[in-house]
Motif scaffolding. Structure first.
Motif, mmCIF file in Angstrom:
data_model
loop_
_atom_site.group_PDB
_atom_site.id
_atom_site.type_symbol
_atom_site.label_atom_id
_atom_site.label_comp_id
_atom_site.label_asym_id
_atom_site.label_seq_id
_atom_site.Cartn_x
_atom_site.Cartn_y
_atom_site.Cartn_z
ATOM 1 N N ASP A 17 0.806 -1.225 0.000
ATOM 2 C CA ASP A 17 0.000 0.000 0.000
ATOM 3 C C ASP A 17 0.842 1.278 0.000
ATOM 4 O O ASP A 17 0.391 2.337 0.422
ATOM 5 C CB ASP A 17 -0.969 -0.008 1.184
ATOM 6 C CG ASP A 17 -0.255 -0.068 2.521
ATOM 7 O OD1 ASP A 17 0.965 -0.319 2.554
ATOM 8 O OD2 ASP A 17 -0.924 0.132 3.553
ATOM 9 N N GLY A 18 2.079 1.196 -0.488
ATOM 10 C CA GLY A 18 2.920 2.384 -0.637
ATOM 11 C C GLY A 18 3.535 2.897 0.640
ATOM 12 O O GLY A 18 3.794 4.093 0.771
ATOM 13 N N GLN A 19 3.781 2.006 1.573
ATOM 14 C CA GLN A 19 4.426 2.397 2.816
ATOM 15 C C GLN A 19 5.679 1.558 3.024
ATOM 16 O O GLN A 19 5.917 0.603 2.294
ATOM 17 C CB GLN A 19 3.454 2.223 3.983
ATOM 18 C CG GLN A 19 2.238 3.132 3.860
ATOM 19 C CD GLN A 19 1.384 3.098 5.090
ATOM 20 O OE1 GLN A 19 1.884 3.279 6.197
ATOM 21 N NE2 GLN A 19 0.093 2.870 4.908
ATOM 22 N N TRP B 181 6.375 4.271 7.521
ATOM 23 C CA TRP B 181 6.566 5.526 6.797
ATOM 24 C C TRP B 181 5.735 5.519 5.525
ATOM 25 O O TRP B 181 5.601 4.486 4.884
ATOM 26 C CB TRP B 181 8.027 5.682 6.381
ATOM 27 C CG TRP B 181 9.031 5.685 7.487
ATOM 28 C CD1 TRP B 181 9.507 4.607 8.167
ATOM 29 C CD2 TRP B 181 9.695 6.818 8.024
ATOM 30 N NE1 TRP B 181 10.429 4.994 9.090
ATOM 31 C CE2 TRP B 181 10.569 6.358 9.024
ATOM 32 C CE3 TRP B 181 9.646 8.181 7.757
ATOM 33 C CZ2 TRP B 181 11.389 7.212 9.756
ATOM 34 C CZ3 TRP B 181 10.459 9.028 8.477
ATOM 35 C CH2 TRP B 181 11.318 8.541 9.468
ATOM 36 N N ARG B 182 5.250 6.686 5.119
ATOM 37 C CA ARG B 182 4.700 6.824 3.773
ATOM 38 C C ARG B 182 5.891 6.934 2.831
ATOM 39 O O ARG B 182 6.976 7.365 3.227
ATOM 40 C CB ARG B 182 3.830 8.085 3.648
ATOM 41 C CG ARG B 182 2.545 8.002 4.443
ATOM 42 C CD ARG B 182 1.667 9.238 4.285
ATOM 43 N NE ARG B 182 2.424 10.461 4.461
ATOM 44 C CZ ARG B 182 2.270 11.555 3.709
ATOM 45 N NH1 ARG B 182 1.386 11.597 2.741
ATOM 46 N NH2 ARG B 182 2.998 12.633 3.929
ATOM 47 N N VAL B 183 5.686 6.552 1.571
ATOM 48 C CA VAL B 183 6.786 6.563 0.607
ATOM 49 C C VAL B 183 6.400 7.402 -0.606
ATOM 50 O O VAL B 183 5.294 7.288 -1.123
ATOM 51 C CB VAL B 183 7.136 5.126 0.141
ATOM 52 C CG1 VAL B 183 8.184 5.143 -0.964
ATOM 53 C CG2 VAL B 183 7.630 4.305 1.323
ATOM 54 N N SER B 184 7.319 8.233 -1.034
ATOM 55 C CA SER B 184 7.162 9.004 -2.259
ATOM 56 C C SER B 184 8.281 8.585 -3.205
ATOM 57 O O SER B 184 9.455 8.570 -2.817
ATOM 58 C CB SER B 184 7.246 10.502 -1.965
ATOM 59 O OG SER B 184 7.066 11.248 -3.152
ATOM 60 N N GLN B 185 7.910 8.235 -4.418
ATOM 61 C CA GLN B 185 8.906 7.788 -5.396
ATOM 62 C C GLN B 185 9.621 9.006 -5.998
ATOM 63 O O GLN B 185 8.981 9.945 -6.463
ATOM 64 C CB GLN B 185 8.234 6.994 -6.505
ATOM 65 C CG GLN B 185 9.195 6.475 -7.534
ATOM 66 C CD GLN B 185 8.484 5.668 -8.613
ATOM 67 O OE1 GLN B 185 7.299 5.369 -8.517
ATOM 68 N NE2 GLN B 185 9.222 5.332 -9.637
ATOM 69 N N GLU C 173 3.832 14.829 -4.143
ATOM 70 C CA GLU C 173 2.537 15.136 -4.739
ATOM 71 C C GLU C 173 1.881 13.829 -5.162
ATOM 72 O O GLU C 173 2.578 12.857 -5.464
ATOM 73 C CB GLU C 173 2.719 16.045 -5.950
ATOM 74 C CG GLU C 173 3.406 17.356 -5.613
ATOM 75 C CD GLU C 173 3.732 18.190 -6.834
ATOM 76 O OE1 GLU C 173 3.611 19.412 -6.730
ATOM 77 O OE2 GLU C 173 4.093 17.620 -7.875
ATOM 78 N N PRO C 174 0.557 13.797 -5.212
ATOM 79 C CA PRO C 174 -0.109 12.574 -5.677
ATOM 80 C C PRO C 174 0.332 12.223 -7.092
ATOM 81 O O PRO C 174 0.528 13.112 -7.927
ATOM 82 C CB PRO C 174 -1.597 12.940 -5.648
ATOM 83 C CG PRO C 174 -1.686 14.097 -4.704
ATOM 84 C CD PRO C 174 -0.386 14.835 -4.815
ATOM 85 N N ALA C 175 0.503 10.942 -7.348
ATOM 86 C CA ALA C 175 0.911 10.482 -8.684
ATOM 87 C C ALA C 175 -0.178 10.838 -9.681
ATOM 88 O O ALA C 175 -1.359 10.638 -9.424
ATOM 89 C CB ALA C 175 1.155 8.978 -8.669
ATOM 90 N N SER C 176 0.230 11.356 -10.842
ATOM 91 C CA SER C 176 -0.757 11.781 -11.826
ATOM 92 C C SER C 176 -0.791 10.898 -13.064
ATOM 93 O O SER C 176 -1.593 11.118 -13.949
ATOM 94 C CB SER C 176 -0.475 13.228 -12.247
ATOM 95 O OG SER C 176 0.806 13.311 -12.844
ATOM 96 N N VAL D 204 -1.471 7.639 -15.488
ATOM 97 C CA VAL D 204 -2.660 6.804 -15.649
ATOM 98 C C VAL D 204 -2.569 5.566 -14.761
ATOM 99 O O VAL D 204 -1.585 4.839 -14.782
ATOM 100 C CB VAL D 204 -2.828 6.389 -17.123
ATOM 101 C CG1 VAL D 204 -4.018 5.472 -17.288
ATOM 102 C CG2 VAL D 204 -2.948 7.611 -18.002
ATOM 103 N N GLY D 205 -3.573 5.364 -13.970
ATOM 104 C CA GLY D 205 -3.598 4.202 -13.082
ATOM 105 C C GLY D 205 -2.655 4.332 -11.905
ATOM 106 O O GLY D 205 -2.464 3.394 -11.153
ATOM 107 N N GLY D 206 -2.041 5.488 -11.753
ATOM 108 C CA GLY D 206 -1.065 5.673 -10.689
ATOM 109 C C GLY D 206 -1.710 5.917 -9.344
ATOM 110 O O GLY D 206 -2.799 6.458 -9.237
ATOM 111 N N SER D 207 -1.052 5.472 -8.338
ATOM 112 C CA SER D 207 -1.473 5.770 -6.977
ATOM 113 C C SER D 207 -0.211 6.023 -6.187
ATOM 114 O O SER D 207 0.885 5.716 -6.627
ATOM 115 C CB SER D 207 -2.274 4.603 -6.396
ATOM 116 O OG SER D 207 -1.461 3.464 -6.333
ATOM 117 N N GLY D 208 -0.355 6.593 -5.055
ATOM 118 C CA GLY D 208 0.810 6.883 -4.247
ATOM 119 C C GLY D 208 1.314 8.292 -4.484
ATOM 120 O O GLY D 208 0.595 9.154 -4.997
#
Length: 177
Positions: free
Chosen positions: A84-86, A94-98, A113-116, A118-122
């Motif tokens: 779930d991106g942690q 921790w939360r994770v940002s790529q 920032e939220p992934a923009s 297509v189909g992206g999350s995180g």
């Protein structure tokens, strides 16, 4: 011969590369390998103290960076990513940002920032330019109207076609309308 090679071969230390650590967020670049010529125990000890100062070879492309560009280099077995991106690290969640490749060598702070795509999350990290924006004087006058871009070496603005010049040019060459 193969056994001797395995005996004396030093596998590289594999790590997670963290670009920036925020209060509850890790800006994660991905995996990398550290110098295979160094002694494994020594490299692991330097990593534990946060003192590793060598080459970092990013996975999947072979780009090499200096360790000083990153906030942390974490041995693979010390950080676990969840679906779930942690991430679990240092007995915390921790939360994770790529962090995209363009930011790996960036030396300023990052924002998530939220992934923009297509189909992206995180979350996806990007350069924080708020400091630049804050230095812009809101009272600076702006040019009215439309801005026109043209070739760098163009010295004059194009004017409408004037038939008088064309007629003179044709008469000099011996041609008439």
């Amino acid at each position: 011969m193969l056994k001797l090679k395995r005996l004396f071969h030093r596998p590289p230390v594999k790590v997670w590369v963290i670009k920036q650590i925020d209060r509850d967020l890790l800006h994660l670049c991905g995996q990398a390998e550290l110098d295979p010529k160094a002694k494994r125990k020594q490299v692991l000890a330097e990593l534990a103290r946060g003192e590793y100062r060598g080459a970092v070879r990013m996975a999947g492309g072979g780009l090499v960076f200096n360790a000083r560009l990153f906030a942390a280099l974490i041995p693979l077995d010390e950080l676990t990513l969840t679906d779930d991106g942690q991430a679990h690290w240092r007995e915390r969640l921790w939360r994770v940002s790529q962090v995209p490749q363009r930011c790996w060598s960036f030396e300023g702070s990052l924002i998530a920032e939220p992934a923009s795509h297509v189909g992206g999350s995180g979350l996806v990290s990007s350069e924080d330019v708020s400091g630049i924006r804050s230095r812009i004087d809101p009272d600076t006058p702006t040019l009215p109207g439309e801005v026109t871009f043209r070739a760098e070496d163009e010295l004059e603005t194009p004017e409408p076609f004037d038939s008088r010049y064309a007629t003179r040019s044709l008469k000099r060459r011996g041609r008439h309308h």
